[in-house]
Write a protein that holds these residues in place. Sequence first.
Motif, PDB file in Angstrom:
ATOM      1  N   ASP A  65       0.850  -1.185   0.000  1.00  0.00           N
ATOM      2  CA  ASP A  65       0.000   0.000   0.000  1.00  0.00           C
ATOM      3  C   ASP A  65       0.885   1.234   0.000  1.00  0.00           C
ATOM      4  OD1 ASP A  65      -2.187  -1.644   0.039  1.00  0.00           O
ATOM      5  OD2 ASP A  65      -2.688  -1.297   2.153  1.00  0.00           O
ATOM      6  N   LEU A  66       0.273   2.394  -0.253  1.00  0.00           N
ATOM      7  CA  LEU A  66       1.055   3.619  -0.398  1.00  0.00           C
ATOM      8  C   LEU A  66       0.298   4.817   0.159  1.00  0.00           C
ATOM      9  CD1 LEU A  66       3.081   4.869  -3.424  1.00  0.00           C
ATOM     10  CD2 LEU A  66       1.198   6.287  -2.591  1.00  0.00           C
ATOM     11  N   PHE A  67       1.024   5.650   0.908  1.00  0.00           N
ATOM     12  CA  PHE A  67       0.534   6.960   1.298  1.00  0.00           C
ATOM     13  C   PHE A  67       1.329   8.002   0.527  1.00  0.00           C
ATOM     14  CE2 PHE A  67      -0.822   4.700   5.167  1.00  0.00           C
ATOM     15  CZ  PHE A  67      -2.110   5.209   5.318  1.00  0.00           C
ATOM     16  N   GLY A  68       0.618   8.850  -0.212  1.00  0.00           N
ATOM     17  CA  GLY A  68       1.232  10.010  -0.832  1.00  0.00           C
ATOM     18  C   GLY A  68       0.929  11.216   0.035  1.00  0.00           C
ATOM     19  N   LEU A  69       1.971  11.827   0.582  1.00  0.00           N
ATOM     20  CA  LEU A  69       1.811  12.930   1.526  1.00  0.00           C
ATOM     21  C   LEU A  69       2.199  14.241   0.871  1.00  0.00           C
ATOM     22  CD1 LEU A  69       3.484  11.212   4.623  1.00  0.00           C
ATOM     23  CD2 LEU A  69       1.087  11.124   3.918  1.00  0.00           C
ATOM     24  N   ALA A  70       1.541  15.311   1.293  1.00  0.00           N
ATOM     25  CA  ALA A  70       1.876  16.631   0.778  1.00  0.00           C
ATOM     26  C   ALA A  70       3.334  16.966   1.086  1.00  0.00           C
ATOM     27  CB  ALA A  70       0.945  17.677   1.394  1.00  0.00           C
ATOM     28  N   GLY A  71       3.914  17.887   0.320  1.00  0.00           N
ATOM     29  CA  GLY A  71       5.332  18.171   0.455  1.00  0.00           C
ATOM     30  C   GLY A  71       5.713  18.998   1.663  1.00  0.00           C
ATOM     31  N   ASN A  72       4.752  19.670   2.289  1.00  0.00           N
ATOM     32  CA  ASN A  72       5.083  20.512   3.439  1.00  0.00           C
ATOM     33  C   ASN A  72       5.293  19.671   4.692  1.00  0.00           C
ATOM     34  OD1 ASN A  72       5.080  23.112   2.263  1.00  0.00           O
ATOM     35  ND2 ASN A  72       2.842  23.090   2.211  1.00  0.00           N
ATOM     36  N   PRO A  73       6.327  19.979   5.473  1.00  0.00           N
ATOM     37  CA  PRO A  73       6.670  19.135   6.629  1.00  0.00           C
ATOM     38  C   PRO A  73       5.569  19.005   7.668  1.00  0.00           C
ATOM     39  CG  PRO A  73       8.498  20.581   6.085  1.00  0.00           C
ATOM     40  CD  PRO A  73       7.344  21.030   5.250  1.00  0.00           C
ATOM     41  N   VAL A  74       4.820  20.071   7.942  1.00  0.00           N
ATOM     42  CA  VAL A  74       3.765  19.971   8.947  1.00  0.00           C
ATOM     43  C   VAL A  74       2.668  19.023   8.475  1.00  0.00           C
ATOM     44  CG1 VAL A  74       2.057  21.233  10.300  1.00  0.00           C
ATOM     45  CG2 VAL A  74       4.280  22.261   9.854  1.00  0.00           C
ATOM     46  N   SER A  75       2.332  19.080   7.186  1.00  0.00           N
ATOM     47  CA  SER A  75       1.351  18.145   6.629  1.00  0.00           C
ATOM     48  C   SER A  75       1.809  16.713   6.820  1.00  0.00           C
ATOM     49  CB  SER A  75       1.126  18.427   5.141  1.00  0.00           C
ATOM     50  OG  SER A  75       0.507  19.670   4.940  1.00  0.00           O
TER      51      SER A  75
END
Length: 425
Positions: free
Chosen positions: A319-329
Motif C-alpha cells: 500500500d502507499l501513502f502520498g503525503l503533501a510536500g510541506n513538513p507539517v502536513s
Amino acid sequence: MKKKHDATLRDFSEIFELTLNRAAERAKFSAQGQGQEPQTRTHAQAVEAVEVGKSCGRVLAEDVLSDRNLPPYDRVAVDGYACRKSDLPGPLRLIGTSSAGDAALHSVEEGSCVKVMTGGVLPEGADTVIMVEQSKEYPKDAAEMYVRYTGSDPGFHPPNFSPRGEDVPLGTRVVTQGTLLGPQHTALLASVGYGSVSVYALPKVGLLSTGNEVVEPGQKPEPHQIRNANAPQAVAQLSRMEIIPTYYGIVPDDPQALESTLAKAQSENDLILMSGGVSMGDFDFGPEAIERNGFTIQYDRVAVKPGRPTTFAVSDKADLFGLAGNPVSCFVIFEILVKPYLYRLMHGIYRAPRSFATLAQEFNRRNSERDEWIPVTIDEQGQITLLEYHGSAHFHSISRAEGLIKIERGIEHLDKGALRAVRLF
C-alpha cells in the motif's frame, strides 16, 4: 488538465475507517495466508521473540497467562511482628525473625509472634502483622523477648499482608494478544515468567521524497532549493515505532524515474511513504506513476488541514501513502493516519496519548470546510496555549508544540475556556 480521483473533499472519519479497515484486512489475510503466494502476504504476519525489556512499542502476538499466583505467598506488607489478632495487645513471646527471601521457618501459636520484614512470607498460624511503630519489644528475662501492641483498638487492626493470589490468580490471562506493549506491562510480564515474548514482526516501510527543488540536509541549497525535511522527520516518527525504513532518496520530477523507484519500493515493502508529487501542479507526477504500478487510488482529497492532497493507494504487493510536500502536513498525517494504519497492520490498535484542558484564549477561523489540527502547548496553569502558526510549512511551530488540538469541520469559533482534547506527541 489534471484531475483528482475524488471530485469532492472526503470526510476524515470516512477515510480513516476505510484506511484502517484495509490494514485490518491485510493483517487478517496474512494470518490465514501461510499457504498463499509470498507476494500476497504481508511481512507483518511474521512473529518473533523479543526480550521483555525491549518489547515496548511492539504488538503482542500471544495471550500471556500467569504461571503462578501473585503474590505467590501471603506477603507481609509492613515491617513488624506477625501474630494472631485475637492475642492482641499481648504480651507476645518473640520466637524468631523472618526477612524477605527466607522460607517459612516458624509457626505462630497462641501468645507468640515472629519479627517479619516487608515482602517476606507470613508465618503459618499468623493472621495479622503489627507495625514496628505500634509495638514495643522488651526482655522478660535473660533468655526471652516479648512484644506488646501499643496502637489503638486492636479489634480494628488491619491484617497488613496481601493474601496469596490477591493480585493475579494462577492461570489468569494478564495481557491479551494484540496489546501494544509499553513500560507498564514489563514488570507484569517478567513476574509471570516471561523473559521474552512473541510479538508481530515490524512492517517493511519504504520512504522516498520527490521534487527537483529538494536536496539532502547535509547539502548547501541554492536560493531556489530547499532541504529535505520530510524524510528525516518520517524516519524519526517511524523510529518511535521501532521501524527502520528503507530510504530510496530524492526522486526528481521525472515520470519515468518516479515510476521505476515506486516499482522497486513496491516489490520490497509492505508500505510506501512518498512525500510530494501528489498535488495539482504540472510537475506532480505522483498519481500517474502510482497507477502505472498497479495501485488503485482509494482517495486523494481529504477534508483535513493540513493534508488535503493526502493520497492512499492499494495493491496486491504494498500500500502507499502520498503525503503533501510541506513538513507539517507530513507530520500531522503520519500521526493521525499512517501510525494507526501501521499498528493495525501489526494486529494492534493505536490510541494516541491525550490530555484534556481548556483554551487560554478564543479561537477563530474563516474557513471551516476541513478538520483542522493546531499546534499547542499546555501552560503551567493547565490551559491550552495556541502557538503562532502560519500553516503547513511552518515547522518551527510544530517544534515548539507539545501536541495538537482538533477543530472539527464546521466550527469557526471556540470560546476562551472551551474544553478540548490535546493529542500529545
